[in-house]
Write an enzyme that holds these catalytic residues in place. Structure first.
Site, short mmCIF file in Angstrom:
data_model
loop_
_atom_site.label_atom_id
_atom_site.label_comp_id
_atom_site.label_asym_id
_atom_site.label_seq_id
_atom_site.Cartn_x
_atom_site.Cartn_y
_atom_site.Cartn_z
N SER A 10 0.84 -1.20 0.00
CA SER A 10 0.00 0.00 0.00
C SER A 10 0.87 1.25 0.00
CB SER A 10 -0.89 0.02 1.25
OG SER A 10 -1.39 1.33 1.45
N HIS A 34 -1.29 -1.58 -4.10
CA HIS A 34 -2.58 -1.34 -3.45
C HIS A 34 -2.78 0.18 -3.31
CE1 HIS A 34 -5.85 -2.52 -0.64
NE2 HIS A 34 -5.46 -1.48 0.09
N ASP A 36 -5.17 3.06 -1.98
CA ASP A 36 -6.27 3.34 -1.04
C ASP A 36 -6.94 4.66 -1.40
OD1 ASP A 36 -6.17 1.19 0.98
OD2 ASP A 36 -4.12 1.91 1.29
N MET A 38 -9.80 7.27 -0.42
CA MET A 38 -10.66 7.66 0.71
C MET A 38 -11.27 9.03 0.42
SD MET A 38 -8.19 6.60 3.87
CE MET A 38 -7.20 5.07 3.84
N HIS A 67 -8.53 0.01 -3.73
CA HIS A 67 -9.38 -0.25 -2.56
C HIS A 67 -10.16 1.03 -2.30
CE1 HIS A 67 -9.41 -0.96 2.12
NE2 HIS A 67 -10.62 -1.06 1.58
N MET A 69 -12.57 3.27 -0.46
CA MET A 69 -13.24 3.57 0.82
C MET A 69 -13.98 4.88 0.64
SD MET A 69 -10.02 2.38 3.14
CE MET A 69 -8.94 2.51 1.71
N MET A 138 -10.83 -6.69 6.22
CA MET A 138 -10.05 -5.64 6.89
C MET A 138 -9.59 -6.14 8.26
SD MET A 138 -9.82 -3.07 4.81
CE MET A 138 -8.92 -2.03 5.97
N ASP A 174 -5.86 -6.66 5.03
CA ASP A 174 -5.36 -5.29 4.91
C ASP A 174 -5.40 -4.63 6.27
OD1 ASP A 174 -4.74 -2.70 4.17
OD2 ASP A 174 -6.55 -2.38 2.96
#
Ligand code: DX5
Ligand code: ZN
Length: 219
Positions: A10, A34, A36, A38, A67, A69, A138, A174
């Site tokens: 990540s 990865h 992320d 958000m 990923h 979120m 998670m 993760d």
């Protein structure tokens, strides 16, 4: 580099001004990067906007594992699949129409991932497994890197593996994955490992990716 286990570092906490160089250091030893995403709504943190993420996806020398979120995930997931993310993971807690979204991700040529927060039970979503290529369990509350691995999630990993049976679905963990915890997750049935701080706080991130792979594969 698709083996029976994958290390997906990540880049959440990597210094953005040297992002490409940091990715280049680990690319050869990693399976996917990865990413992320958000939105400061689904989680209390904000990362790349879509334009910046698209640039990362286009420039990355290895496939991207996005990923998401974010609250508006049924729409946003398709944008990520369209610009070439190899894998697009949606949170079931954020989706109004998970079956439809997962199907559309696949139709756009990406792998469809489904993520569960620590408080979300797999039993309620077993019927979604036929529509996914990866299940993300998670092992911290989503939002931040550097948190402690929740070992109590291993029960969910074990149960997920049972429900998955012989379907070729990756099980990803993760949060808090490190040299101390990766073997625990592997033993429970995970095969795809996100690691942020363990990799990028190491003196030699590429060597840490190799060490994590070795530790997970040692079992
Ligand atoms: C947290 C993110 C993780 C995070 C992992 O919400 O989904 O991918 O970057 O970081 P570490 O490995 O430091 O827990
Ligand atoms: Zn993540």
């Amino acid at each position: 580099m698709y083996n029976d286990l994958r290390i997906t570092p990540s880049i959440l906490n990597v210094d953005h001004s040297i992002l490409n160089a940091e990715i280049a250091r680990i690319a050869e030893d990693s399976d996917l990067i990865h990413l992320d995403i958000m939105d400061n709504l689904f989680v209390p943190n904000l990362t790349w906007d879509f334009a910046a993420a698209e640039e990362i996806i286009r420039n990355c020398p290895i496939p991207i594992d996005a990923h998401l979120m974010v609250n508006d995930v049924d729409r946003i997931a398709l944008d990520y699949a369209r610009v070439g993310a190899e894998s697009v993971t949606i949170h079931v807690e954020a989706s109004d129409a998970p079956i439809q979204t997962l199907k559309e991700i696949r139709k756009l040529g990406a792998r469809a991932g489904l993520a569960l927060k620590p408080g979300t039970d797999i039993e309620n979503y077993a019927d979604l497994l036929s529509n996914i290529d990866m299940l993300l369990i998670m092992t911290v509350e989503p939002g931040f890197g550097g948190q402690k691995f929740m070992v109590e999630m291993m029960q969910k990993v074990r149960r997920s593996k049972e429900l998955i049976g012989d379907r070729p679905i990756w099980i990803q963990v993760d949060g808090g994955v490190s040299m101390e915890t990766i073997a625990i997750a592997r033993e429970a049935g995970a095969d795809t490992f996100v690691a942020g701080s363990a990799v990028f706080n190491a003196p030699d991130p590429a060597e840490m990716v190799r060490m994590l792979r070795h530790r997970a594969g040692d079992l």
